[in-house]
Every structure is written in C-alpha cells, then in structure tokens.
Write a protein that holds these residues in place. Structure first.
Motif, PDB file in Angstrom:
ATOM      1  N   PRO A 207       0.836  -1.137   0.044  1.00  0.00           N
ATOM      2  CA  PRO A 207      -0.045   0.132   0.159  1.00  0.00           C
ATOM      3  C   PRO A 207       0.791   1.384  -0.045  1.00  0.00           C
ATOM      4  O   PRO A 207       0.575   2.161  -0.740  1.00  0.00           O
ATOM      5  CB  PRO A 207      -0.767  -0.416   1.144  1.00  0.00           C
ATOM      6  CG  PRO A 207      -0.806  -1.485   1.640  1.00  0.00           C
ATOM      7  CD  PRO A 207       0.419  -2.031   1.196  1.00  0.00           C
ATOM      8  N   GLY A 208       2.012   1.307   0.603  1.00  0.00           N
ATOM      9  CA  GLY A 208       2.921   2.286   0.797  1.00  0.00           C
ATOM     10  C   GLY A 208       3.349   2.621  -0.635  1.00  0.00           C
ATOM     11  O   GLY A 208       3.741   3.873  -1.119  1.00  0.00           O
TER      12      GLY A 208
ATOM     13  N   LEU B 216       3.684   5.965  -5.837  1.00  0.00           N
ATOM     14  CA  LEU B 216       3.353   6.023  -7.190  1.00  0.00           C
ATOM     15  C   LEU B 216       2.314   7.249  -7.486  1.00  0.00           C
ATOM     16  O   LEU B 216       2.592   8.082  -8.453  1.00  0.00           O
ATOM     17  CB  LEU B 216       3.325   4.822  -7.826  1.00  0.00           C
ATOM     18  CG  LEU B 216       4.459   3.616  -7.581  1.00  0.00           C
ATOM     19  CD1 LEU B 216       4.009   2.336  -8.182  1.00  0.00           C
ATOM     20  CD2 LEU B 216       5.725   4.222  -8.218  1.00  0.00           C
ATOM     21  N   ARG B 217       1.278   6.925  -6.746  1.00  0.00           N
ATOM     22  CA  ARG B 217       0.125   7.777  -6.949  1.00  0.00           C
ATOM     23  C   ARG B 217       0.470   9.187  -6.589  1.00  0.00           C
ATOM     24  O   ARG B 217      -0.018  10.218  -7.584  1.00  0.00           O
ATOM     25  CB  ARG B 217      -1.276   7.552  -6.287  1.00  0.00           C
ATOM     26  CG  ARG B 217      -2.344   8.202  -6.487  1.00  0.00           C
ATOM     27  CD  ARG B 217      -3.313   7.982  -5.571  1.00  0.00           C
ATOM     28  NE  ARG B 217      -3.273   8.803  -4.215  1.00  0.00           N
ATOM     29  CZ  ARG B 217      -3.164  10.018  -4.126  1.00  0.00           C
ATOM     30  NH1 ARG B 217      -3.788  10.720  -5.174  1.00  0.00           N
ATOM     31  NH2 ARG B 217      -2.698  10.368  -3.146  1.00  0.00           N
ATOM     32  N   THR B 218       0.984   9.445  -5.858  1.00  0.00           N
ATOM     33  CA  THR B 218       1.554  10.721  -5.067  1.00  0.00           C
ATOM     34  C   THR B 218       2.422  11.432  -6.155  1.00  0.00           C
ATOM     35  O   THR B 218       2.487  12.442  -6.536  1.00  0.00           O
ATOM     36  CB  THR B 218       2.192  10.693  -3.893  1.00  0.00           C
ATOM     37  OG1 THR B 218       1.130  10.203  -2.973  1.00  0.00           O
ATOM     38  CG2 THR B 218       2.532  12.085  -3.128  1.00  0.00           C
ATOM     39  N   ALA B 219       3.427  10.525  -6.675  1.00  0.00           N
ATOM     40  CA  ALA B 219       4.312  10.972  -7.397  1.00  0.00           C
ATOM     41  C   ALA B 219       3.884  11.497  -8.947  1.00  0.00           C
ATOM     42  O   ALA B 219       4.126  12.384  -9.416  1.00  0.00           O
ATOM     43  CB  ALA B 219       5.617  10.076  -8.008  1.00  0.00           C
ATOM     44  N   ALA B 220       2.658  10.747  -9.397  1.00  0.00           N
ATOM     45  CA  ALA B 220       2.010  11.012 -10.683  1.00  0.00           C
ATOM     46  C   ALA B 220       1.119  12.445 -10.243  1.00  0.00           C
ATOM     47  O   ALA B 220       1.092  13.334 -11.373  1.00  0.00           O
ATOM     48  CB  ALA B 220       0.866  10.021 -10.881  1.00  0.00           C
ATOM     49  N   VAL B 221       0.602  12.648  -9.286  1.00  0.00           N
ATOM     50  CA  VAL B 221      -0.241  13.958  -8.896  1.00  0.00           C
ATOM     51  C   VAL B 221       0.665  14.969  -8.799  1.00  0.00           C
ATOM     52  O   VAL B 221       0.551  15.959  -9.647  1.00  0.00           O
ATOM     53  CB  VAL B 221      -0.863  13.436  -7.440  1.00  0.00           C
ATOM     54  CG1 VAL B 221      -1.497  15.048  -7.198  1.00  0.00           C
ATOM     55  CG2 VAL B 221      -1.780  12.681  -7.553  1.00  0.00           C
TER      56      VAL B 221
ATOM     57  N   PRO C  58      -5.795  14.103 -11.250  1.00  0.00           N
ATOM     58  CA  PRO C  58      -5.899  13.194 -10.043  1.00  0.00           C
ATOM     59  C   PRO C  58      -6.885  12.145 -10.208  1.00  0.00           C
ATOM     60  O   PRO C  58      -6.955  10.990  -9.818  1.00  0.00           O
ATOM     61  CB  PRO C  58      -5.997  13.837  -8.840  1.00  0.00           C
ATOM     62  CG  PRO C  58      -5.293  15.309  -8.920  1.00  0.00           C
ATOM     63  CD  PRO C  58      -5.462  15.529 -10.669  1.00  0.00           C
ATOM     64  N   ALA C  59      -8.105  12.766 -10.758  1.00  0.00           N
ATOM     65  CA  ALA C  59      -9.191  11.794 -10.954  1.00  0.00           C
ATOM     66  C   ALA C  59      -8.967  10.734 -11.762  1.00  0.00           C
ATOM     67  O   ALA C  59      -9.670   9.667 -11.911  1.00  0.00           O
ATOM     68  CB  ALA C  59     -10.424  12.624 -11.384  1.00  0.00           C
ATOM     69  N   GLY C  60      -8.019  10.765 -12.635  1.00  0.00           N
ATOM     70  CA  GLY C  60      -7.810   9.873 -13.999  1.00  0.00           C
ATOM     71  C   GLY C  60      -6.540   8.735 -13.514  1.00  0.00           C
ATOM     72  O   GLY C  60      -6.416   7.920 -14.072  1.00  0.00           O
ATOM     73  N   ILE C  61      -6.170   9.157 -12.386  1.00  0.00           N
ATOM     74  CA  ILE C  61      -4.997   8.147 -11.893  1.00  0.00           C
ATOM     75  C   ILE C  61      -5.393   6.824 -11.423  1.00  0.00           C
ATOM     76  O   ILE C  61      -6.370   6.813 -10.653  1.00  0.00           O
ATOM     77  CB  ILE C  61      -4.144   8.952 -10.997  1.00  0.00           C
ATOM     78  CG1 ILE C  61      -3.372  10.096 -11.529  1.00  0.00           C
ATOM     79  CG2 ILE C  61      -2.967   7.875 -10.289  1.00  0.00           C
ATOM     80  CD1 ILE C  61      -2.814  10.738 -10.599  1.00  0.00           C
ATOM     81  N   ARG C  62      -4.739   5.765 -11.900  1.00  0.00           N
ATOM     82  CA  ARG C  62      -5.313   4.345 -11.301  1.00  0.00           C
ATOM     83  C   ARG C  62      -3.812   3.676 -11.047  1.00  0.00           C
ATOM     84  O   ARG C  62      -2.827   3.992 -11.885  1.00  0.00           O
ATOM     85  CB  ARG C  62      -5.933   3.474 -12.579  1.00  0.00           C
ATOM     86  CG  ARG C  62      -7.117   4.021 -13.374  1.00  0.00           C
ATOM     87  CD  ARG C  62      -8.368   4.372 -12.288  1.00  0.00           C
ATOM     88  NE  ARG C  62      -9.518   4.634 -13.144  1.00  0.00           N
ATOM     89  CZ  ARG C  62      -9.877   6.074 -13.173  1.00  0.00           C
ATOM     90  NH1 ARG C  62      -9.006   6.967 -12.466  1.00  0.00           N
ATOM     91  NH2 ARG C  62     -10.825   6.431 -13.694  1.00  0.00           N
TER      92      ARG C  62
END
Length: 131
Positions: free
Chosen positions: A19-20, A25-30, A37-41
C-alpha cells in the motif's frame, strides 16, 4: 489517466509495503502536474511464476507500466516518467540494499480514438469535496 500498473515477483510478499509503494507512485503522478488526479489508477499484479537472471530464489522484480491517453508533449511525458521512476527508486532504496531487485518502467500512449472511457469517479470526488 495515467494507469500505473506493475507486475511484481511473489517473493516480495512480506518484504514490501505494497500500500505504501502504491501510494508513493500515485503521489508522484499527482505531483508532476501532468495528470488529472481523478484519472490516476494504480494496480499491482502479483506474479507467482517467474525466473530472474541466474534463477536464484532471492532475485525479485517490479516491472511498471504507465499507460496514458495520447496527446501530451514528449517533454511532459519524459518528466513524468522520471518523477514516477524516482519515487519508486526512493521508496525501494532500503530493499535494494537487502536483496537483489530489478526495477523497470515503460510509459506508452493510448490512442484516444481507440480507447472509449466512461465513469462517475469525478462526480463522486466533487461530492466528497475532492478536486
């Protein structure tokens, strides 16, 4: 978009904070500012069967794939690729010391004319007061 998916060797179970790692990865993409952000998976796929390098059972891998809708300039894609890779490398830095680990990433465009989309995530995010 993007869709960040990665395959990882099952021998990382218990050794990697999944999870971390996914949140990093999600945070880096944002934080790139390139993606909505709504499109990140972010998805993880555990590989039970694999053989790496010399076949030693301690060898591990994480192979990341970033797919995104076409049309972004190459410089934005390069910067986003490097930012996501750097975030993964930083998160995994202690793991690299403890065990043999291969990390890779590939970013590729999806042809928007051949990739229909629909969903209600954006509307629900607005209702929750996010973005």
């Amino acid at each position: 978009m993007p869709h960040i998916s990665f395959e990882y060797s099952a021998n990382l179970d218990g050794d990697l904070d999944m999870p971390g790692f996914m949140e990093a990865l999600r945070t880096a993409a944002v934080e790139t500012g390139v993606f909505d952000p709504a499109g990140i998976r972010v998805r993880a796929v555990r590989c039970a069967d694999y053989l790496i390098a010399d076949g030693h059972p301690d060898n591990a891998f994480i192979d990341m794939s970033v797919r995104l809708r076409g049309g972004r300039p190459i410089e934005a894609r390069k910067a986003a690729t490097q930012a996501i890779f750097n975030a993964a490398e930083t998160f995994l830095s202690e793991l690299f010391v403890r065990r043999p680990l291969a990390l890779s990433l590939e970013m590729r465009d999806i042809d928007p004319e051949l990739s229909p989309k629909c969903g209600s995530i954006r509307e629900h995010m607005k209702q929750r007061g996010v973005a």
